[in-house]
Motif scaffolding. Structure first.
Motif, PDB file in Angstrom:
ATOM      1  N   MET A 170       0.933  -1.153   0.027  1.00  0.00           N
ATOM      2  CA  MET A 170       0.053   0.066   0.070  1.00  0.00           C
ATOM      3  C   MET A 170       0.989   1.326   0.101  1.00  0.00           C
ATOM      4  N   LEU A 171       0.284   2.461  -0.579  1.00  0.00           N
ATOM      5  CA  LEU A 171       1.221   3.648  -0.386  1.00  0.00           C
ATOM      6  C   LEU A 171       1.039   4.319   0.691  1.00  0.00           C
ATOM      7  N   ILE A 172       1.706   5.194   1.040  1.00  0.00           N
ATOM      8  CA  ILE A 172       1.829   5.900   2.115  1.00  0.00           C
ATOM      9  C   ILE A 172       0.484   6.607   2.495  1.00  0.00           C
ATOM     10  N   GLY A 173      -0.024   7.144   1.617  1.00  0.00           N
ATOM     11  CA  GLY A 173      -1.456   7.713   1.795  1.00  0.00           C
ATOM     12  C   GLY A 173      -2.426   6.931   2.301  1.00  0.00           C
ATOM     13  N   GLU A 174      -2.529   5.558   1.834  1.00  0.00           N
ATOM     14  CA  GLU A 174      -3.385   4.505   2.231  1.00  0.00           C
ATOM     15  C   GLU A 174      -3.132   4.181   4.063  1.00  0.00           C
ATOM     16  N   LEU A 175      -1.425   4.020   4.059  1.00  0.00           N
ATOM     17  CA  LEU A 175      -1.242   3.755   5.307  1.00  0.00           C
ATOM     18  C   LEU A 175      -1.597   5.047   6.378  1.00  0.00           C
ATOM     19  N   SER A 176      -1.443   5.994   5.761  1.00  0.00           N
ATOM     20  CA  SER A 176      -1.712   7.246   6.665  1.00  0.00           C
ATOM     21  C   SER A 176      -3.349   7.315   6.938  1.00  0.00           C
ATOM     22  N   ARG A 177      -4.151   6.802   5.999  1.00  0.00           N
ATOM     23  CA  ARG A 177      -5.425   6.919   6.202  1.00  0.00           C
ATOM     24  C   ARG A 177      -6.098   5.888   7.136  1.00  0.00           C
ATOM     25  N   ARG A 178      -5.445   4.723   6.918  1.00  0.00           N
ATOM     26  CA  ARG A 178      -5.826   3.676   7.820  1.00  0.00           C
ATOM     27  C   ARG A 178      -5.356   3.589   9.226  1.00  0.00           C
ATOM     28  N   THR A 179      -4.360   4.257   9.495  1.00  0.00           N
ATOM     29  CA  THR A 179      -3.676   4.573  10.892  1.00  0.00           C
ATOM     30  C   THR A 179      -4.141   5.998  11.608  1.00  0.00           C
ATOM     31  N   GLY A 180      -4.419   6.759  10.762  1.00  0.00           N
ATOM     32  CA  GLY A 180      -4.710   8.288  11.307  1.00  0.00           C
ATOM     33  C   GLY A 180      -3.494   8.915  11.527  1.00  0.00           C
ATOM     34  N   VAL A 181      -2.151   8.312  10.958  1.00  0.00           N
ATOM     35  CA  VAL A 181      -0.932   8.984  11.304  1.00  0.00           C
ATOM     36  C   VAL A 181      -0.459   9.626  10.142  1.00  0.00           C
ATOM     37  N   SER A 182      -0.046  10.677  10.011  1.00  0.00           N
ATOM     38  CA  SER A 182       0.244  11.668   8.713  1.00  0.00           C
ATOM     39  C   SER A 182       1.340  11.091   8.202  1.00  0.00           C
ATOM     40  N   SER A 183       1.279  11.458   6.972  1.00  0.00           N
ATOM     41  CA  SER A 183       2.680  10.960   6.033  1.00  0.00           C
ATOM     42  C   SER A 183       3.819  11.300   6.567  1.00  0.00           C
ATOM     43  N   ARG A 184       3.938  12.636   7.038  1.00  0.00           N
ATOM     44  CA  ARG A 184       5.224  13.034   7.529  1.00  0.00           C
ATOM     45  C   ARG A 184       5.605  12.241   8.609  1.00  0.00           C
ATOM     46  N   LEU A 185       4.846  11.885   9.581  1.00  0.00           N
ATOM     47  CA  LEU A 185       5.299  10.966  10.737  1.00  0.00           C
ATOM     48  C   LEU A 185       5.791   9.647  10.272  1.00  0.00           C
ATOM     49  N   LEU A 186       4.882   9.129   9.169  1.00  0.00           N
ATOM     50  CA  LEU A 186       5.204   7.873   8.665  1.00  0.00           C
ATOM     51  C   LEU A 186       6.719   7.749   8.039  1.00  0.00           C
ATOM     52  N   ARG A 187       6.957   8.785   7.578  1.00  0.00           N
ATOM     53  CA  ARG A 187       8.301   8.911   6.953  1.00  0.00           C
ATOM     54  C   ARG A 187       9.429   9.163   8.157  1.00  0.00           C
ATOM     55  N   TYR A 188       9.080   9.745   9.004  1.00  0.00           N
ATOM     56  CA  TYR A 188       9.933   9.927  10.289  1.00  0.00           C
ATOM     57  C   TYR A 188       9.913   8.370  10.919  1.00  0.00           C
TER      58      TYR A 188
END
Length: 114
Positions: free
Chosen positions: A1-19
């Motif tokens: 899954m792409l970062i946007g989908e992971l962000s949507r499913r977890t409620g965590v921003s893309s920026r934090l996911l990259r961090y």
């Protein structure tokens, strides 16, 4: 899954996911287009990271703890090293709480002066 989908499913921003990825807490493969591609179990990993952050652990400590976690309910595969690490973290938190209480009492004393 792409970062946007992971962000949507977890409620965590893309920026934090990259961090999280930069901190070694989350793995992503790169597609031919350079986009991050996350495995399905990344949703659980992100939720575990959030729970451990909510417990007051640093990303450095979480990096050591994550291999011993399982499930969204955040259960641990206990070993002596993990218990020892979390015991040290708890002791450090207790010391910080004690220091904050002392600072609070001191400040309260200043404010109580006429």
């Amino acid at each position: 899954m792409l970062i946007g989908e992971l962000s949507r499913r977890t409620g965590v921003s893309s920026r934090l996911l990259r961090y999280y990825e930069a901190q070694g807490l989350l793995d992503a493969r790169r597609g031919p287009n350079g986009y991050r591609d996350y495995a399905e179990d990344s949703v659980v990993t992100v939720r575990q990271v959030r729970a451990l952050l909510d417990a007051g652990l640093t990303t450095e400590v979480i990096r050591s703890v994550l291999p011993c976690t399982r499930g969204e309910e955040l259960r641990f595969d206990w070993c002596a090293e993990l218990r020892s690490l979390l015991d040290r973290e708890l002791t450090a938190m207790d010391e910080r709480i004690s220091t904050l209480r002392h600072s609070r009492d001191t400040l309260f004393g200043y404010l109580a002066q006429p």
